[in-house]
Scaffold this active site. Structure first.
Site, short mmCIF file in Angstrom:
data_model
loop_
_atom_site.label_atom_id
_atom_site.label_comp_id
_atom_site.label_asym_id
_atom_site.label_seq_id
_atom_site.Cartn_x
_atom_site.Cartn_y
_atom_site.Cartn_z
CB ALA A 179 -10.75 23.46 1.77
N GLY A 180 -10.71 19.90 0.83
CA GLY A 180 -11.45 18.94 0.03
C GLY A 180 -12.26 17.98 0.87
CG ASP B 265 -10.52 8.75 -0.16
OD1 ASP B 265 -9.37 8.34 0.05
OD2 ASP B 265 -11.22 8.34 -1.11
CG ASN C 84 -0.63 8.85 2.06
OD1 ASN C 84 0.45 8.80 2.61
ND2 ASN C 84 -1.76 8.48 2.64
CB SER D 137 -6.31 26.28 -4.40
OG SER D 137 -7.57 26.73 -4.85
CB ALA E 52 -9.28 14.30 3.21
CE1 TYR F 30 -4.08 1.24 -0.65
CE2 TYR F 30 -3.59 2.75 1.13
CZ TYR F 30 -4.36 2.38 0.05
OH TYR F 30 -5.42 3.18 -0.33
CE LYS G 138 -7.72 2.78 1.07
NZ LYS G 138 -7.75 3.51 2.32
CD GLU H 22 -9.93 4.35 -0.86
OE1 GLU H 22 -8.89 4.98 -0.63
OE2 GLU H 22 -10.74 4.03 0.03
CG ASP H 23 -8.17 7.10 -3.82
OD1 ASP H 23 -8.31 7.67 -2.72
OD2 ASP H 23 -7.14 6.45 -4.10
CG ASN I 122 -7.39 6.60 5.91
OD1 ASN I 122 -6.73 7.43 6.53
ND2 ASN I 122 -8.27 6.95 4.99
#
Length: 549
Positions: A299-300, A266, A405, A333, A302, A100, A171, A242-243, A450
């Site tokens: 500020a996304g 996430d 990451n 941003s 996550a 991972y 995962k 995921e992602d 995680n």
């Protein structure tokens, strides 16, 4: 969950050797070789699993780079699944960074070039209207956990399209390794809606649709068909999103969390492990979560997930939800998220406060005076020496979490955080860093991965057949995880237990999550007399089954 060691099979001879779930390789006994038509197809000496583990580690040790080590381990998974998990469980601290983060990021970037054999399902836009037949092509009828991605936001690497399949595969390997979810019940899925990565579309080995990403109503209808088809074909499956890119991640979680059994790692998994880290910080400083003042760089999805879970948890310290949110600040941003900015996305507005706008991070730190700086930006090297020094000026023990990451995307390294704060920082990162000695004191940075949280949550949800996954479950997971850190580790600045203890940690988390499921009436089984032992008994163990009856 079901027992993953069923001996029912119709395979013999070379076909047995080519099935990774039944293959034992040189560990097949003389009796098995005779009865299964294997004599002569294997070298004559029978080896133990311990012998095989030694051979695997010897071969692994001869590889000269991490990508080759990844390919080596995935090759083992494709040949002998039981041995793969035995090696991974027994050497998790060494091998997890390979299977991972951070190595899986490079594996995804090269996925079409290192592709060996299919694993999981690919569902593309071309499959609309026939998803039921497609999902029924999966050879296992009992699926307990699905990890699904559309590949748009793979780690901090961006849009990798179908190359992102390495993430669901990785995962799910951790679900089995860390929490004993039987591998036979795990299904990785990649949704191919195209890619906007022009470099990938120009790659002759790219494995996905050569088209831009589908957006809007067509995308939503595709996801709806997929989620509802899963309910028909695998009605007991927990879905982990995921992602996905921020907007889709937040919208999908909001759309489906009350309709099906699902969560977004996430958003919620990252929130759980970050909250655990902050609760462990309180054990070091003897403070309260409600006294913290948090600044998120990023500020996304996550950041939003972490902030929401922390704000809810702060109310346990006597704050109202609005008061808790006022202790949490975002930097996106453009700069500090403040109420005077009119262009803010909805998920940012509840953390937009009255303050002067600033765009420089050092100036923001000096103005806001946070006790903790949390990096979830996917932007490397953003926590400069002046930023860390500003954190240290305002806090005796500045909290610095560089969670992006893979390693190349970390906002700062452990060594930088410790040295620039004269050894006073309490540091955690998303990818692993080595211990650092400052002023004669050795600090052990925690990896806020995680994987400390989602496997245990998954075990608790799956084993109780919970109808939904709730934020309360992640809060319980965080509280449990923070309590698993021994005092000597806290004294060295480590906020999480050693990863070699992950199966016991996951069991404790699963027990806490199951308690929530039963308390809230979400479980669809009768409560066992001994919940912890019930969960322990459900955990897969990689041992060779006796296939001769």
């Amino acid at each position: 969950m079901t027992d993953d060691t069923s001996s029912d099979h119709a395979l013999r001879g070379v076909h047995m050797l080519h099935d990774p779930r039944l293959n034992k390789g040189t560990a097949f006994t003389d009796d098995e070789r005779e009865r299964l038509g294997l004599r002569g197809l294997l070298p004559p000496r029978v080896l133990t699993m311990e012998d095989q583990v030694s051979r695997v580690l010897d071969t692994y040790g001869r590889k000269t780079n991490d990508l080759d080590r990844y390919v080596n381990l995935i090759g083992l998974q494709d040949r002998n699944e039981t041995l793969f998990y035995r090696v991974l469980i027994d050497h998790i601290e060494t091998l997890m960074p390979i299977v991972y983060t951070p190595t899986v990021g490079e594996a995804c970037r090269q996925f079409g070039h290192i592709y060996r054999r299919p694993r999981g399902l690919y569902v593309s836009m071309r499959d609309r209207g026939r998803m039921s037949r497609l999902l029924q092509n999966w050879p296992e009828q009992q699926v307990s956990i699905i990890v699904v991605t559309d590949g748009e936001r793979i780690l901090g690497l961006g849009d990798l399209g179908t190359y992102g399949m390495g993430i669901p595969i990785g995962k799910l390997a951790l679900y089995t390794t860390c929490a004993g979810i039987p591998p036979r019940e795990c299904l990785p899925i990649t949704l191919d809606v195209g890619t906007n990565n022009e470099e990938l579309r120009a790659d002759p080995l790219y494995t996905g649709l050569l088209q831009p990403r589908v957006r809007g109503a067509e995308y939503d209808e595709f996801i709806e068909e997929f989620v509802m088809t899963v309910q028909d074909i695998f009605p007991d499956a927990l879905i982990q999103f995921e992602d996905f890119a921020t907007t889709n991640a937040l919208e999908l979680l909001d759309r489906y969390r009350e309709r099906v059994c699902c969560f977004n790692d996430d958003i919620q998994g990252t929130a759980g492990v970050t909250l655990a880290g902050l609760l462990a910080v309180n054990r070091i400083t003897r403070g309260r979560l409600g006294d913290q003042r948090l600044l998120f760089y990023g500020a996304g999805a996550a950041a939003t997930g972490i902030a929401d879970l922390i704000a809810d948890r702060m109310t346990a310290d006597g704050l109202s939800l609005n008061e808790a949110r006022r202790r949490i600040w975002f930097v996106d941003s453009k700069g500090l998220v403040v109420s005077s900015r009119s262009e803010l996305a909805p998920h940012k507005r509840r953390y937009a406060h009255d303050a002067a706008f600033e765009s420089d991070l050092t100036s923001i730190v000096r103005a806001i005076r946070p006790t903790a700086l949390i990096g979830v930006s996917g932007q490397a090297r953003q926590f400069s020496q002046t930023v860390v020094a500003a954190m240290a000026d305002g806090n005796e023990r500045p909290v610095i979490f560089a969670l992006s990451n893979p390693t190349s995307k970390a906002e700062c390294t452990a060594e930088e955080a410790y040295r620039w704060s004269d050894g006073r920082a309490i540091y955690a990162s998303g990818s692993p860093f080595d211990p650092v000695t400052v002023g004669g004191r050795t600090m052990i940075p925690a990896q806020g991965n995680n994987a400390y949280v989602f496997p245990g949550v998954g075990l608790g949800v799956i084993a109780t057949r919970a109808r939904h996954v709730t934020d309360e479950m992640f809060a319980a997971a965080a509280q449990t995880l923070a309590g698993q850190v021994a005092e000597p580790l806290l004294d060295q600045g480590s906020l999480l237990p050693p990863f070699r203890e992950i199966r016991e940690v996951s069991l404790e988390i699963a027990t806490a999550v199951a308690e929530v499921a039963f308390t809230r009436g979400l479980a669809r089984i009768e409560r066992p007399s001994d919940l912890r032992e019930y969960l322990r008994a459900a955990m897969y163990q990689p041992v060779y089954d006796d296939v001769v009856r």
